[in-house]
Design a protein around this motif. Structure first.
Motif, PDB file in Angstrom:
ATOM      1  N   LEU A  83       0.817  -1.207   0.000  1.00 12.85           N
ATOM      2  CA  LEU A  83       0.000   0.000   0.000  1.00 12.85           C
ATOM      3  C   LEU A  83       0.855   1.262   0.000  1.00 12.85           C
ATOM      4  O   LEU A  83       0.373   2.345  -0.388  1.00 12.85           O
ATOM      5  CB  LEU A  83      -0.932  -0.001   1.214  1.00 12.85           C
ATOM      6  N   SER A  84       2.111   1.152   0.398  1.00 11.49           N
ATOM      7  CA  SER A  84       3.005   2.320   0.373  1.00 11.49           C
ATOM      8  C   SER A  84       3.284   2.781  -1.060  1.00 11.49           C
ATOM      9  O   SER A  84       3.713   3.920  -1.262  1.00 11.49           O
ATOM     10  CB  SER A  84       4.318   2.007   1.096  1.00 11.49           C
ATOM     11  N   PHE A  85       3.031   1.927  -2.031  1.00 15.33           N
ATOM     12  CA  PHE A  85       3.221   2.289  -3.442  1.00 15.33           C
ATOM     13  C   PHE A  85       1.923   2.807  -4.085  1.00 15.33           C
ATOM     14  O   PHE A  85       1.892   3.085  -5.284  1.00 15.33           O
ATOM     15  CB  PHE A  85       3.723   1.079  -4.248  1.00 15.33           C
ATOM     16  N   GLY A  86       0.864   2.886  -3.290  1.00 15.26           N
ATOM     17  CA  GLY A  86      -0.396   3.396  -3.804  1.00 15.26           C
ATOM     18  C   GLY A  86      -1.439   2.290  -3.933  1.00 15.26           C
ATOM     19  O   GLY A  86      -1.115   1.120  -4.180  1.00 15.26           O
ATOM     20  N   GLU A  87      -2.681   2.700  -3.748  1.00 16.96           N
ATOM     21  CA  GLU A  87      -3.758   1.715  -3.791  1.00 16.96           C
ATOM     22  C   GLU A  87      -3.959   1.130  -5.187  1.00 16.96           C
ATOM     23  O   GLU A  87      -4.346  -0.041  -5.321  1.00 16.96           O
ATOM     24  CB  GLU A  87      -5.069   2.351  -3.317  1.00 16.96           C
ATOM     25  N   ALA A  88      -3.692   1.893  -6.230  1.00 13.72           N
ATOM     26  CA  ALA A  88      -3.905   1.378  -7.586  1.00 13.72           C
ATOM     27  C   ALA A  88      -3.009   0.182  -7.851  1.00 13.72           C
ATOM     28  O   ALA A  88      -3.461  -0.858  -8.355  1.00 13.72           O
ATOM     29  CB  ALA A  88      -3.654   2.484  -8.607  1.00 13.72           C
ATOM     30  N   ALA A  89      -1.712   0.305  -7.492  1.00 10.29           N
ATOM     31  CA  ALA A  89      -0.781  -0.808  -7.701  1.00 10.29           C
ATOM     32  C   ALA A  89      -1.130  -1.981  -6.785  1.00 10.29           C
ATOM     33  O   ALA A  89      -1.002  -3.156  -7.169  1.00 10.29           O
ATOM     34  CB  ALA A  89       0.643  -0.343  -7.463  1.00 10.29           C
ATOM     35  N   TYR A  90      -1.592  -1.648  -5.581  1.00  8.29           N
ATOM     36  CA  TYR A  90      -1.940  -2.681  -4.609  1.00  8.29           C
ATOM     37  C   TYR A  90      -3.119  -3.520  -5.113  1.00  8.29           C
ATOM     38  O   TYR A  90      -3.058  -4.763  -5.151  1.00  8.29           O
ATOM     39  CB  TYR A  90      -2.260  -2.005  -3.279  1.00  8.29           C
ATOM     40  N   TRP A  91      -4.197  -2.874  -5.543  1.00 10.84           N
ATOM     41  CA  TRP A  91      -5.377  -3.610  -5.998  1.00 10.84           C
ATOM     42  C   TRP A  91      -5.164  -4.231  -7.368  1.00 10.84           C
ATOM     43  O   TRP A  91      -5.883  -5.192  -7.731  1.00 10.84           O
ATOM     44  CB  TRP A  91      -6.599  -2.696  -6.005  1.00 10.84           C
ATOM     45  N   ALA A  92      -4.202  -3.739  -8.123  1.00 15.51           N
ATOM     46  CA  ALA A  92      -3.889  -4.395  -9.396  1.00 15.51           C
ATOM     47  C   ALA A  92      -3.371  -5.810  -9.156  1.00 15.51           C
ATOM     48  O   ALA A  92      -3.652  -6.726  -9.945  1.00 15.51           O
ATOM     49  CB  ALA A  92      -2.875  -3.568 -10.174  1.00 15.51           C
ATOM     50  N   GLN A  93      -2.650  -5.989  -8.059  1.00 16.31           N
ATOM     51  CA  GLN A  93      -2.181  -7.342  -7.738  1.00 16.31           C
ATOM     52  C   GLN A  93      -3.350  -8.234  -7.334  1.00 16.31           C
ATOM     53  O   GLN A  93      -3.365  -9.436  -7.634  1.00 16.31           O
ATOM     54  CB  GLN A  93      -1.140  -7.265  -6.614  1.00 16.31           C
ATOM     55  N   HIS A  94      -4.326  -7.648  -6.668  1.00 16.25           N
ATOM     56  CA  HIS A  94      -5.518  -8.419  -6.333  1.00 16.25           C
ATOM     57  C   HIS A  94      -6.252  -8.853  -7.592  1.00 16.25           C
ATOM     58  O   HIS A  94      -6.687 -10.011  -7.730  1.00 16.25           O
ATOM     59  CB  HIS A  94      -6.442  -7.584  -5.441  1.00 16.25           C
ATOM     60  N   ASP A  95      -6.407  -7.919  -8.533  1.00 15.78           N
ATOM     61  CA  ASP A  95      -7.147  -8.223  -9.745  1.00 15.78           C
ATOM     62  C   ASP A  95      -6.417  -9.241 -10.613  1.00 15.78           C
ATOM     63  O   ASP A  95      -7.065  -9.999 -11.355  1.00 15.78           O
ATOM     64  CB  ASP A  95      -7.390  -6.936 -10.548  1.00 15.78           C
ATOM     65  N   ALA A  96      -5.089  -9.274 -10.541  1.00 15.05           N
ATOM     66  CA  ALA A  96      -4.334 -10.270 -11.316  1.00 15.05           C
ATOM     67  C   ALA A  96      -4.682 -11.675 -10.861  1.00 15.05           C
ATOM     68  O   ALA A  96      -4.724 -12.622 -11.667  1.00 15.05           O
ATOM     69  CB  ALA A  96      -2.840 -10.016 -11.190  1.00 15.05           C
ATOM     70  N   GLY A  97      -4.917 -11.863  -9.561  1.00 15.98           N
ATOM     71  CA  GLY A  97      -5.387 -13.147  -9.037  1.00 15.98           C
ATOM     72  C   GLY A  97      -4.408 -14.293  -9.171  1.00 15.98           C
ATOM     73  O   GLY A  97      -4.838 -15.451  -9.260  1.00 15.98           O
ATOM     74  N   ASP A  98      -3.104 -14.003  -9.209  1.00 15.23           N
ATOM     75  CA  ASP A  98      -2.134 -15.084  -9.367  1.00 15.23           C
ATOM     76  C   ASP A  98      -1.279 -15.313  -8.130  1.00 15.23           C
ATOM     77  O   ASP A  98      -0.306 -16.065  -8.176  1.00 15.23           O
ATOM     78  CB  ASP A  98      -1.230 -14.807 -10.577  1.00 15.23           C
ATOM     79  N   ASP A  99      -1.628 -14.673  -7.000  1.00 12.23           N
ATOM     80  CA  ASP A  99      -0.841 -14.858  -5.782  1.00 12.23           C
ATOM     81  C   ASP A  99      -1.741 -14.662  -4.566  1.00 12.23           C
ATOM     82  O   ASP A  99      -2.862 -14.150  -4.677  1.00 12.23           O
ATOM     83  CB  ASP A  99       0.322 -13.858  -5.738  1.00 12.23           C
ATOM     84  N   VAL A 100      -1.248 -15.075  -3.396  1.00 11.72           N
ATOM     85  CA  VAL A 100      -1.968 -14.847  -2.154  1.00 11.72           C
ATOM     86  C   VAL A 100      -2.112 -13.340  -1.961  1.00 11.72           C
ATOM     87  O   VAL A 100      -1.170 -12.575  -2.184  1.00 11.72           O
ATOM     88  CB  VAL A 100      -1.215 -15.476  -0.967  1.00 11.72           C
ATOM     89  N   PHE A 101      -3.297 -12.926  -1.574  1.00  9.71           N
ATOM     90  CA  PHE A 101      -3.536 -11.498  -1.383  1.00  9.71           C
ATOM     91  C   PHE A 101      -3.915 -11.251   0.067  1.00  9.71           C
ATOM     92  O   PHE A 101      -4.757 -11.950   0.639  1.00  9.71           O
ATOM     93  CB  PHE A 101      -4.656 -11.012  -2.303  1.00  9.71           C
ATOM     94  N   PHE A 102      -3.305 -10.227   0.667  1.00 10.91           N
ATOM     95  CA  PHE A 102      -3.540  -9.853   2.058  1.00 10.91           C
ATOM     96  C   PHE A 102      -4.254  -8.509   2.076  1.00 10.91           C
ATOM     97  O   PHE A 102      -3.858  -7.567   1.374  1.00 10.91           O
ATOM     98  CB  PHE A 102      -2.219  -9.745   2.825  1.00 10.91           C
ATOM     99  N   ALA A 103      -5.283  -8.398   2.923  1.00 10.91           N
ATOM    100  CA  ALA A 103      -6.040  -7.151   3.009  1.00 10.91           C
ATOM    101  C   ALA A 103      -6.667  -7.014   4.380  1.00 10.91           C
ATOM    102  O   ALA A 103      -6.840  -8.004   5.113  1.00 10.91           O
ATOM    103  CB  ALA A 103      -7.123  -7.102   1.930  1.00 10.91           C
ATOM    104  N   ASP A 104      -7.015  -5.776   4.714  1.00 10.37           N
ATOM    105  CA  ASP A 104      -7.775  -5.529   5.928  1.00 10.37           C
ATOM    106  C   ASP A 104      -9.211  -5.976   5.699  1.00 10.37           C
ATOM    107  O   ASP A 104      -9.743  -5.856   4.595  1.00 10.37           O
ATOM    108  CB  ASP A 104      -7.721  -4.031   6.266  1.00 10.37           C
ATOM    109  N   ILE A 105      -9.830  -6.477   6.747  1.00 10.60           N
ATOM    110  CA  ILE A 105     -11.179  -7.014   6.574  1.00 10.60           C
ATOM    111  C   ILE A 105     -12.189  -5.933   6.209  1.00 10.60           C
ATOM    112  O   ILE A 105     -13.244  -6.224   5.650  1.00 10.60           O
ATOM    113  CB  ILE A 105     -11.613  -7.778   7.843  1.00 10.60           C
ATOM    114  N   SER A 106     -11.850  -4.681   6.492  1.00  6.67           N
ATOM    115  CA  SER A 106     -12.747  -3.600   6.087  1.00  6.67           C
ATOM    116  C   SER A 106     -12.803  -3.468   4.563  1.00  6.67           C
ATOM    117  O   SER A 106     -13.739  -2.875   4.023  1.00  6.67           O
ATOM    118  CB  SER A 106     -12.294  -2.273   6.706  1.00  6.67           C
TER     119      SER A 106
END
Length: 214
Positions: A136-159
């Motif tokens: 998240l220190s690199f920005g939310e756009a880059a962070y959620w792009a990894q989520h959307d890629a769906g090729d690795d374990v993703f960690f997030a706050d439950i909120s």
């Protein structure tokens, strides 16, 4: 003296050369020559044509009413969240301070068992996982792009569970044991788990949040 049958009277014009029958024999009676057989006359030993078949409905003067059409089935309704099959829930007892470590161990076991990294979503109820804080220190756009890629374990706050898409396995680290927060967020985590929900934390807190089905 035998009786002699009387010869039929044949017109003179139709008579041919007369043959005198031999003595003691009667002259045979001529048989009529059969004429051409009409199509309606049956052959010997074969039945004649049966009654005429009724005309097809399309050719009748007064066609019978058509059968009522089958009712069109109503379109299937989309399956609601309540009717969707609930995921299997696994509870790993751990104190709030050790819930994150227990969640990481659960992820390691899942990967060792052959589960694909992209199948796993890890949610935390308290402090962010170090990986999520770093990305998240690199920005939310880059962070959620990894989520959307769906090729690795993703960690997030439950909120952020509402923004995360569903994955086969969701692991929740209850590293903040505030009952109201857990009761509010764990059902959202359960909705994101397609087949398996693993919850690491205090069993009493988790049971009060998810109910006796855990």
């Amino acid at each position: 003296m035998p009786l002699i049958s009387e010869e039929p009277q044949i017109p003179e014009s139709a008579q041919g050369p007369r043959v005198t029958p031999a003595a003691g024999r009667t002259a045979p009676t001529p048989r009529p020559v059969p004429g051409p057989r009409s199509a309606a006359t049956p052959r010997p030993g074969r039945p004649g044509p049966g009654p005429a078949r009724p005309a097809p409905p399309a050719q009748r003067a007064h066609p019978a009413p058509a059968a009522p059409a089958a009712p069109t089935p109503a379109p299937a309704r989309p399956e609601s969240a309540e009717n969707r099959s609930a995921p299997q829930i696994q509870l790993i007892p751990a104190p709030a301070a050790g819930a994150l470590d227990a969640a990481e161990e659960a992820v390691d076991l899942l990967l060792e068992s052959g589960r694909a990294p992209g199948d796993i979503l890890v949610l935390t109820t308290g402090e962010q996982h170090p990986w999520a804080a770093h990305e998240l220190s690199f920005g939310e756009a880059a962070y959620w792009a990894q989520h959307d890629a769906g090729d690795d374990v993703f960690f997030a706050d439950i909120s952020a569970a509402a923004r995360a898409t569903s994955r086969p396995v969701v692991v929740v680290a209850v590293n903040d044991d505030a009952d109201p927060a857990v009761a509010r967020t764990l059902p959202a985590a359960r909705d994101r788990a397609a087949t398996l929900l693993i919850v690491c934390g205090d069993p009493q807190t988790i049971n009060s949040a998810l109910g006796a089905g855990v």
